[in-house]
Design an enzyme around this catalytic site. Sequence first.
Site, PDB file in Angstrom:
ATOM      1  N   ARG A 244       5.096 -12.457  -4.419  1.00  0.00           N
ATOM      2  CA  ARG A 244       4.324 -12.110  -3.194  1.00  0.00           C
ATOM      3  C   ARG A 244       4.420 -13.284  -1.808  1.00  0.00           C
ATOM      4  O   ARG A 244       3.504 -13.702  -1.241  1.00  0.00           O
ATOM      5  CB  ARG A 244       2.876 -12.030  -3.382  1.00  0.00           C
ATOM      6  CG  ARG A 244       2.567 -11.023  -4.342  1.00  0.00           C
ATOM      7  CD  ARG A 244       2.499  -9.656  -3.783  1.00  0.00           C
ATOM      8  NE  ARG A 244       1.944  -8.328  -4.387  1.00  0.00           N
ATOM      9  CZ  ARG A 244       0.747  -7.950  -4.231  1.00  0.00           C
ATOM     10  NH1 ARG A 244       0.266  -8.538  -3.140  1.00  0.00           N
ATOM     11  NH2 ARG A 244       0.213  -7.251  -4.743  1.00  0.00           N
TER      12      ARG A 244
ATOM     13  N   ARG B 112       0.261 -11.406   3.756  1.00  0.00           N
ATOM     14  CA  ARG B 112      -0.704 -11.798   4.990  1.00  0.00           C
ATOM     15  C   ARG B 112      -1.036 -13.157   5.177  1.00  0.00           C
ATOM     16  O   ARG B 112      -1.886 -13.253   6.141  1.00  0.00           O
ATOM     17  CB  ARG B 112      -2.047 -10.953   4.382  1.00  0.00           C
ATOM     18  CG  ARG B 112      -1.957  -9.394   4.738  1.00  0.00           C
ATOM     19  CD  ARG B 112      -3.150  -8.819   4.470  1.00  0.00           C
ATOM     20  NE  ARG B 112      -3.093  -7.401   5.076  1.00  0.00           N
ATOM     21  CZ  ARG B 112      -3.728  -7.043   6.317  1.00  0.00           C
ATOM     22  NH1 ARG B 112      -4.122  -7.700   6.751  1.00  0.00           N
ATOM     23  NH2 ARG B 112      -3.245  -5.647   6.494  1.00  0.00           N
TER      24      ARG B 112
ATOM     25  N   ARG C 163       3.578  -6.786  10.815  1.00  0.00           N
ATOM     26  CA  ARG C 163       2.706  -5.549  10.137  1.00  0.00           C
ATOM     27  C   ARG C 163       2.154  -4.970  11.323  1.00  0.00           C
ATOM     28  O   ARG C 163       2.090  -3.502  11.209  1.00  0.00           O
ATOM     29  CB  ARG C 163       1.684  -6.437   9.449  1.00  0.00           C
ATOM     30  CG  ARG C 163       0.746  -5.697   8.747  1.00  0.00           C
ATOM     31  CD  ARG C 163       1.185  -4.757   7.691  1.00  0.00           C
ATOM     32  NE  ARG C 163      -0.145  -4.094   7.004  1.00  0.00           N
ATOM     33  CZ  ARG C 163      -0.573  -3.104   7.494  1.00  0.00           C
ATOM     34  NH1 ARG C 163      -0.243  -2.548   8.690  1.00  0.00           N
ATOM     35  NH2 ARG C 163      -1.614  -2.492   7.010  1.00  0.00           N
TER      36      ARG C 163
ATOM     37  N   ASP D  42       7.147  -2.356  -2.196  1.00  0.00           N
ATOM     38  CA  ASP D  42       6.015  -2.351  -3.095  1.00  0.00           C
ATOM     39  C   ASP D  42       6.485  -1.746  -4.399  1.00  0.00           C
ATOM     40  O   ASP D  42       7.254  -0.865  -4.231  1.00  0.00           O
ATOM     41  CB  ASP D  42       4.814  -1.845  -2.652  1.00  0.00           C
ATOM     42  CG  ASP D  42       3.591  -2.246  -3.207  1.00  0.00           C
ATOM     43  OD1 ASP D  42       3.148  -3.305  -3.335  1.00  0.00           O
ATOM     44  OD2 ASP D  42       3.234  -1.264  -3.923  1.00  0.00           O
TER      45      ASP D  42
ATOM     46  N   TYR E 181      -1.821   2.705 -12.348  1.00  0.00           N
ATOM     47  CA  TYR E 181      -2.067   3.228 -10.837  1.00  0.00           C
ATOM     48  C   TYR E 181      -2.251   4.640 -10.505  1.00  0.00           C
ATOM     49  O   TYR E 181      -3.283   4.846 -10.153  1.00  0.00           O
ATOM     50  CB  TYR E 181      -0.889   2.623  -9.801  1.00  0.00           C
ATOM     51  CG  TYR E 181      -1.463   1.058  -9.338  1.00  0.00           C
ATOM     52  CD1 TYR E 181      -2.536   0.853  -8.545  1.00  0.00           C
ATOM     53  CD2 TYR E 181      -0.490   0.173  -9.898  1.00  0.00           C
ATOM     54  CE1 TYR E 181      -2.735  -0.456  -8.358  1.00  0.00           C
ATOM     55  CE2 TYR E 181      -0.704  -1.101  -9.633  1.00  0.00           C
ATOM     56  CZ  TYR E 181      -1.789  -1.639  -8.943  1.00  0.00           C
ATOM     57  OH  TYR E 181      -1.964  -2.963  -8.422  1.00  0.00           O
TER      58      TYR E 181
END
Length: 336
Positions: free
Chosen positions: A23, A27, A36, A73, A144
């Site tokens: 990662r 952010r 973004r 992702d 998920y």
Amino acid sequence: MDSLLLRAIRKEPVERFPVWLMRQAGRYMKEYLHFRNQERDFLSLCKNVDLAVEISKLPIKLLGVDAIIIFSDILVPLEPLGVKVEFVENEGPKLSWHRDIGKLKGYDPQANAYVYEIITRLKRELPDVPVIGFCGAPFTLLSYMIEGGSSRDFRKTKTFMWEKEYDFHRLMTLLTETLISYADRQLSAGADLFQVFDSWTSALSRSDYEIYVLPYVEELFDKLSSKHDKPLIYFFRNSSAFMDLAEDLKVDVLSVDWTVDLSSEMLKSDKVFQGNLEPTVLYAREDVLKEKVLQLLRTIPRRTGYIFNLGHGIAPDMDFRKVKLLVDTVKSFSLE
Ligand code: 1CP
């Protein structure tokens, strides 16, 4: 290709340990937020090849890490199966589907063509930097789908796995085939190495891992290693519980979390290891952070065959300057 990272994986001499971070684009970087804000949501950003290429390169420019991981992702190959994937601001992913495994579509790898294009573009623009392709592992993606998003205790996933073994098998088989095809296309597009993220094995007992997860991961790595002569990395959580099982997989690199005593594992094994600093150390004071990094590096019992990384990913609220300090500390640890 002759980068520091690939030399370390081939166990050739290196002047310092290579470093990249899970990662590493996200952010916690204001430059990420700039890109973004140019798209309405996270998935549109993943599909905007120009922006995804620029975001993928940010950690090279701003942190000086030794590899690019493509900006994407793990959930993107689920869309072509007929799963609706949304990322709700500050809530994480939300997945919806008709809950009938028989009605899922067969995977068309062309539906994720934008991912392969990101790889091709990165290789063209930065031919000397290793590019890491990636996917989620079958169990992590299944969780998920069954939870419909993130989970604390994975109770729906586990009860599904125990109660509906046949359906569990059907879905795991479909996901495994999907991921083989998706990974194959990323490697053919030019990814120099490939990482599989099994983040949510963190929830499993050893026997459940062995029965329900391992056979599918085995199949995935058997297929990929027989077709491509490029390094494969397996990241799995609760690593110490499954270490000996993962050892037998056809992977070159085991990426482990902080439950593992790296030095003793490395003395017992021929595999290359990646990891395993607790990411929470990034919330500690700078002197503590630096000392923790050095402590880990000093215990590595080899001079090659090791890649520095965290035991899990960087969090959105981490401090960029501390992440940079971490990378600089690893890079200043000379092996000469
Ligand atoms: O630099 C990079 O590593 C960027 C590429 C990348 C990777 C490798 C992203 C971008 N996501 C991932 C993998 C990923 N995605 C994993 C495996 C690694 C891990 O365990 O951290 C997982 C579990 C996900 C699922 C996911 N994606 C979540 C939920 C996590 C949970 O707790 O369930 C979330 C919030 C995302 C969104 C996402 N993916 C990537 C970014 C930068 C973001 C944030 C999007 C944004 O808010 O702008």
